[in-house]
Design a protein around this motif. Structure first.
Motif, short mmCIF file in Angstrom:
data_model
loop_
_atom_site.label_atom_id
_atom_site.label_comp_id
_atom_site.label_asym_id
_atom_site.label_seq_id
_atom_site.Cartn_x
_atom_site.Cartn_y
_atom_site.Cartn_z
N VAL A 1 39.38 -4.35 -22.13
CA VAL A 1 39.63 -4.95 -20.96
C VAL A 1 40.21 -3.99 -20.00
O VAL A 1 41.26 -3.44 -20.15
N GLN A 2 39.86 -3.73 -18.58
CA GLN A 2 40.24 -2.65 -17.77
C GLN A 2 40.23 -3.07 -16.52
O GLN A 2 39.40 -3.89 -16.17
N ARG A 3 41.41 -2.69 -15.57
CA ARG A 3 41.20 -2.94 -14.39
C ARG A 3 40.64 -2.24 -13.65
O ARG A 3 40.64 -0.94 -13.79
N ALA A 4 39.80 -2.65 -12.66
CA ALA A 4 38.79 -2.02 -11.84
C ALA A 4 38.52 -2.46 -10.25
O ALA A 4 38.90 -3.67 -10.23
N THR A 5 38.05 -1.64 -9.50
CA THR A 5 37.63 -1.97 -8.15
C THR A 5 36.26 -2.55 -7.92
O THR A 5 35.38 -1.64 -8.39
N VAL A 6 36.06 -3.65 -7.49
CA VAL A 6 34.68 -4.15 -7.27
C VAL A 6 34.41 -3.86 -5.74
O VAL A 6 35.36 -4.40 -5.06
N GLU A 7 33.41 -3.20 -5.35
CA GLU A 7 32.87 -3.08 -3.93
C GLU A 7 31.94 -4.43 -3.47
O GLU A 7 31.12 -4.37 -4.29
N VAL A 8 32.59 -5.02 -2.64
CA VAL A 8 31.80 -6.26 -2.17
C VAL A 8 30.86 -5.97 -1.06
O VAL A 8 31.49 -6.02 0.13
N GLY A 9 29.84 -5.55 -1.35
CA GLY A 9 28.80 -5.05 -0.18
C GLY A 9 28.21 -6.04 0.67
O GLY A 9 27.84 -5.91 1.61
N ASP A 10 27.69 -7.34 -0.17
CA ASP A 10 27.22 -8.21 0.58
C ASP A 10 28.36 -9.20 1.56
O ASP A 10 28.80 -9.98 0.67
N ARG A 11 28.04 -9.37 2.63
CA ARG A 11 28.91 -9.87 3.28
C ARG A 11 28.44 -11.25 3.84
O ARG A 11 29.17 -11.95 4.78
N GLN A 12 27.25 -11.40 3.34
CA GLN A 12 26.68 -12.83 3.94
C GLN A 12 26.28 -13.90 2.86
O GLN A 12 26.43 -14.83 3.08
N HIS A 13 26.24 -13.57 1.60
CA HIS A 13 25.80 -14.27 0.61
C HIS A 13 27.05 -15.06 0.24
O HIS A 13 28.10 -14.79 0.21
N PRO A 14 26.83 -16.51 -0.11
CA PRO A 14 27.99 -17.31 -0.26
C PRO A 14 28.99 -17.01 -1.57
O PRO A 14 29.77 -17.27 -1.53
N ALA A 15 28.26 -16.18 -2.29
CA ALA A 15 28.92 -15.86 -3.66
C ALA A 15 30.10 -14.50 -3.25
O ALA A 15 30.96 -14.45 -3.74
N THR A 16 29.99 -14.06 -2.12
CA THR A 16 30.79 -12.84 -1.83
C THR A 16 31.04 -12.77 -0.50
O THR A 16 32.23 -11.89 -0.28
N ARG A 17 30.95 -13.48 0.54
CA ARG A 17 31.37 -13.23 1.78
C ARG A 17 32.87 -13.52 2.04
O ARG A 17 33.27 -13.19 3.09
N PRO B 1 19.45 -1.79 -12.36
CA PRO B 1 18.53 -2.75 -11.71
C PRO B 1 18.34 -2.39 -10.17
O PRO B 1 17.63 -3.26 -9.46
N SER B 2 19.26 -1.89 -9.61
CA SER B 2 19.35 -1.65 -8.20
C SER B 2 17.88 -1.17 -7.71
O SER B 2 17.13 -0.49 -8.10
N GLY B 3 17.44 -1.96 -6.61
CA GLY B 3 15.96 -1.86 -5.94
C GLY B 3 15.11 -2.69 -6.36
O GLY B 3 14.12 -3.11 -5.74
N THR B 4 15.33 -3.49 -7.54
CA THR B 4 14.63 -4.47 -8.22
C THR B 4 15.16 -5.82 -8.19
O THR B 4 14.49 -6.95 -8.35
N VAL B 5 16.50 -5.76 -7.75
CA VAL B 5 17.17 -7.08 -7.68
C VAL B 5 18.13 -6.83 -6.45
O VAL B 5 18.05 -5.55 -6.00
N HIS B 6 18.61 -7.88 -5.83
CA HIS B 6 19.52 -7.55 -4.88
C HIS B 6 20.87 -7.62 -5.16
O HIS B 6 21.49 -8.62 -5.56
N THR B 7 21.54 -6.51 -5.05
CA THR B 7 22.88 -6.29 -5.62
C THR B 7 23.76 -6.58 -4.54
O THR B 7 23.86 -6.32 -3.39
N CYS C 1 21.32 -10.72 -7.54
CA CYS C 1 20.56 -12.29 -7.59
C CYS C 1 19.21 -11.80 -7.00
O CYS C 1 18.68 -10.62 -6.63
N ARG C 2 18.09 -12.69 -7.38
CA ARG C 2 16.87 -12.44 -6.95
C ARG C 2 16.07 -13.87 -7.07
O ARG C 2 16.31 -14.73 -7.85
N ASP C 3 14.98 -13.88 -6.25
CA ASP C 3 14.06 -14.87 -6.14
C ASP C 3 12.95 -14.55 -7.63
O ASP C 3 12.45 -13.45 -7.49
N TYR C 4 12.88 -15.48 -8.46
CA TYR C 4 12.36 -15.09 -9.88
C TYR C 4 11.52 -16.22 -10.21
O TYR C 4 12.02 -17.35 -10.66
N ASP C 5 10.20 -15.57 -10.34
CA ASP C 5 9.18 -16.59 -11.04
C ASP C 5 9.28 -18.11 -10.44
O ASP C 5 9.19 -18.98 -11.21
#
Length: 827
Positions: free
Chosen positions: A177-193, A212-218, A243-247
């Motif tokens: 377990v390590q403390r780290a910094t998460v960059e929250v780049g999506d300021r629109q999605h309800p999971a991150t805004r 997965p960058s480029g095949t999913v929406h990070t 996230c992604r719209d999948y199948d």
């Protein structure tokens, strides 16, 4: 909450028993991506699941089976999801059931009750083929999936499940377990805004076998510089939630949640809440915005006809008019079939044609609107031969659709003095006939002009932009040679031509009484004159040091070669980039290596050149009679201009640190500093504050800030994800930046670094058949991006010189509005 008793399907366990123990252990601990499934494949299911699954009584199923021991996070995770679903607005509430009984996936009646399924599983095979087929049918019907941490280790032989979660953990992921910094780049999605831009938290951090960058929406990345990422580290682009719209359905995955304590965190619960709002169809969200395949880059112009610049000149800038027309300019370099004149005794020395072309997206046709006779067509060679003057910048008036006014920044050939090798730079207003797309040369009104030396190359600048108050910003280069200071500070006072220094940027950029090496700000008036807005760096009437030593047009001083500038009219923040000097490595004697620079500028100021670079890293002073002898380090807090060529103030405004800088060593290079604040400049002691970019051959090309127009009916506009992001790029397309960055509003304009960066290299394609030499880029009113590719030569146009357009085709947010679980959806 209902948590079913532990029950293992004998069918599932029988199939799993056929797997080798070593393979199972590898799947649990992390290993390769999914490979061929050794189990017999079940026939395609005939399971009939309601489409979309679930109803307005929203339910979430937490599935927590594991092939081995149950993860210690299960109870905490179930409790957290149950707690998330109960409080808050009525429209966001949902019920939670939990089970480890995989038979639910073959029971259409039970499965169809759930709006979303959360996998809180451990690793290994948790579904037999028929059960996996049932999960597929559920997703195809429009179901929602949330995978948490070890869910990425489940179903290790299933390619379909790999696509569902998006990536597989790599061997070598850190176990602690390590403390780290998460960059929250999506300021629109309800999971991150609602989350912090820099989210600091402890967890177990997974690495990915395939990024997965480029095949999913990070939506969030973990910053590897803030913890020990292990032997399989992913680098600066390390997705942690996506996230992604999948199948047919919606899939959200987070690599966080590796500890029981995670589920007690308020912010992590907020993250899961937003993910569940989307996967349950309680809210719409865009999970397509950064998927490369959703963008199309199209070349719009054809190669010029032989001997003619009918499509494009030597690309040097573009502007999008309010009606969508694109006006773009050629600096003045002739095509390769035409000779250049370099003899100063010839009256035609450097004579070139600066063309203005218009592309109409309605007709998809290019028209040559007009041309100016400019100085600057001298071809290549050394810095005492070549020249970068010419037609350098273009803007259209805010009232363009009614008045047709076009502003051009150029060096008229008619105003050169071949004896003194001086010229004048003009900013002039012309009128374009809106019906014929023809520029009227007789309509010219010269707003502003100033002297420039043309004995030597380079650094002409050129960009122009408007703010919301009708102020025009004009970028001018330091107009100096690079060749007399070993690539460090351009402060050599010795070289001159007939008394005019051409290698001392203290005469230009560092001079408060000179308009070169600046970003000017004026307010054009209808009669062709201009006034000075309040808030510029100087009024022009300062009495310091006797008076008469400042120019009121100066908004920013201390820039080297700002080819591209942009004002975001929503905030009136100025964004600029400028090319640095040529030193390939730092020097403990002279200072930093070449830094190409970007700055977000919120007020008038001094941005350093030629005294300081980057985050206020000073150079050494030098002066006559021995300019090769280093003097003291410049003081970035109180720089002094003691050049013999300075006719402005000696005491200069303090230097404002910049937002982004990069050298061949990397991005955001910094060093330990002594008590005076002077860096060590030892390469072995460097720290890279911006690991997502790197230089080499480098030439900044500042871009726009995107603003999403919700009212626009455009089907090609870039999505809202990019709203407020600043596009920064480089002329070259190797390791250099081509990114959209997110600035922290608390530190912008104060030297704050970007909070997040998103690569654009597959969206704005690099490479031989792509946009290799990016010269300018602007968004049009329809939300599409226009890009100029300079071509493959220098001081000319060639077959690769082109105007491109990058459009979005991913569609709108999901689920469809008619498929929301409740018609009054959570927003």
């Amino acid at each position: 909450m209902h948590r079913a008793p532990h029950h293992w399907s004998t069918t599932r366990r029988g199939a799993a028993a056929a797997l080798a123990a070593a393979a199972l252990t590898a799947s649990l601990l992390g290993g390769t991506a999914a490979t061929a499934d050794p189990r017999p494949r079940a026939p395609r299911t005939t399971l009939s699941v309601p489409s979309p699954p679930g109803g307005s009584t929203v339910r979430v199923l937490v599935f927590h089976a594991s092939a081995g021991a149950e993860p210690p996070t299960v109870d905490a995770g179930i409790a957290a999801i149950e707690a998330i679903g109960q409080p808050g607005p009525e429209a966001q509430r949902f019920r939670t059931d939990a089970t480890d009984d995989a038979s639910v996936f073959t029971d259409a009646r039970r499965l169809g009750r759930y709006n979303a399924i959360a996998f809180l599983t451990g690793g290994g095979d948790v579904l037999d083929p028929e059960q996996e087929a049932g999960l597929e049918a559920y997703m195809e019907a429009g179901g929602g999936f949330l995978g948490i941490h070890d869910a990425a280790r489940a179903e290790p032989y299933s390619e379909w499940f790999t696509g569902l979660v998006g990536a597989r953990p790599a061997a070598g992921s850190p176990a602690a377990v390590q403390r780290a910094t998460v960059e929250v780049g999506d300021r629109q999605h309800p999971a991150t805004r609602q989350l912090p831009l820099h989210w600091k938290r402890p967890d177990k951090w997974l690495n990915w076998t395939v990024n997965p960058s480029g095949t999913v929406h990070t939506v969030a990345r973990v910053r590897e510089s803030t913890y020990q990422p292990g032997t399989s580290a992913n680098g600066w682009d390390h997705p942690v939630s996506w996230c992604r719209d999948y199948d047919g359905g919606r899939s959200f995955y987070t690599g966080m949640g590796g500890t029981a304590a995670s589920f007690a965190e308020t912010d992590f619960r907020e993250h899961l809440r937003g993910a569940l709002l989307w996967t349950t169809r309680l809210s719409r969200a865009d999970c397509k915005a950064t998927i490369d395949a959703h963008y199309t880059a199209e070349r719009l112009t054809q190669p010029n006809q032989p001997g003619r610049n009918d499509q494009i000149g030597e690309p040097h800038g573009l502007v999008a008019a309010p009606d969508g027309r694109i006006l773009y300019i050629g600096r003045g370099g002739a095509d390769s079939s035409r000779p250049v004149v370099t003899d100063w005794n010839d009256p035609d020395i450097g004579k070139g044609s600066g063309e203005i072309h218009v592309y109409d997206p309605k007709t998809k046709k290019v028209q040559l609107a007009g041309a100016l006779t400019v100085f600057g067509n001298k071809g290549g060679g050394d810095e005492l031969t070549k020249n970068e003057e010419g037609l350098l910048g273009i803007e259209v008036d805010p009232g363009f659709l009614s008045n047709g006014w076009v502003y051009l920044h150029y060096t008229p050939h008619s105003r050169i003095d071949r004896d003194t090798r001086m010229a004048e730079r003009y900013v002039s207003r012309f009128t374009l006939d809106l019906a014929t797309n023809k520029l009227d040369p007789a309509s010219e009104k010269v707003l502003l002009k100033w002297p420039v030396q043309i004995h030597s190359c380079c650094h002409a600048g050129g960009g122009m932009t408007w703010d919301s108050k009708g102020n025009l910003y004009i970028a001018t280069g330091d107009n100096n040679s690079s060749g007399f200071s070993s690539g460090y500070s351009g402060n050599n006072p010795e070289p001159h031509f007939k008394g005019v220094s051409f290698a001392d940027a203290r005469r230009t950029s560092g001079n408060t009484n000179n308009l070169n090496g600046k970003i000017l700000r004026i307010h054009p008036e209808d009669d062709g004159t201009y006034t000075l807005p309040e808030g510029n760096l100087f009024t022009g009437r300062e009495t310091d040091e006797g008076g008469g030593k400042t120019r009121g047009e100066i908004y920013v001083m201390g820039v080297r070669n700002p080819a591209r500038i942009f004002v975001d009219r929503t905030t009136d923040i100025l964004y600029a980039g400028w090319v640095g000097p040529d030193a390939g490595a730092p020097s403990t004697t002279w200072g930093p290596a070449k830094y190409d620079t970007f700055a977000a500028i919120t007020k008038a100021g001094n941005h350093g050149w030629p005294y300081c670079m980057g985050n206020n890293q000073p150079y050494r002073d030098r002066n006559l009679p021995e300019p090769d002898k280093p003097l003291g380090w410049y003081d970035c807090t109180a720089p002094r201009n003691e050049s013999p060529h300075n006719d402005g103030l000696v005491n200069l405004p303090p230097v404002t640190p910049n937002s982004i800088w990069y050298s061949p060593q990397g991005g955001g290079v910094d060093y330990p500093r002594d008590a005076r604040g002077v860096p060590s400049y030892r390469s072995e002691e460097q720290k890279l504050l911006l690991p997502w970019l790197k230089g080499g051959g480098q030439a900044t090309m500042n871009g726009p800030v995107y603003r999403y127009d919700a009212a626009s009916a455009s089907t090609v506009k870039w999505p809202e994800y990019w709203d407020g992001k600043w596009f920064v790029g480089d002329f070259y397309d190797g390791d250099q930046p081509r990114h959209a960055v997110l600035m922290d509003p608390r530190t912008i304009g104060k030297g704050g670094l970007p909070a997040h960066a998103e690569s654009l290299k597959k969206i704005i394609p690099v490479g031989a058949n792509g946009i290799r030499n990016l010269m300018d880029w602007k968004f049009a009113p329809d939300g599409s991006l226009y890009v100029l590719d300079y071509g493959r030569g220098f001081f000319t146009s060639d077959s690769r010189s082109a105007l491109w357009r990058v459009t979005y085709k991913g569609g709108g947010p999901t689920p469809a509005a008619d498929d929301l679980a409740r018609k009054v959806a959570a927003q």
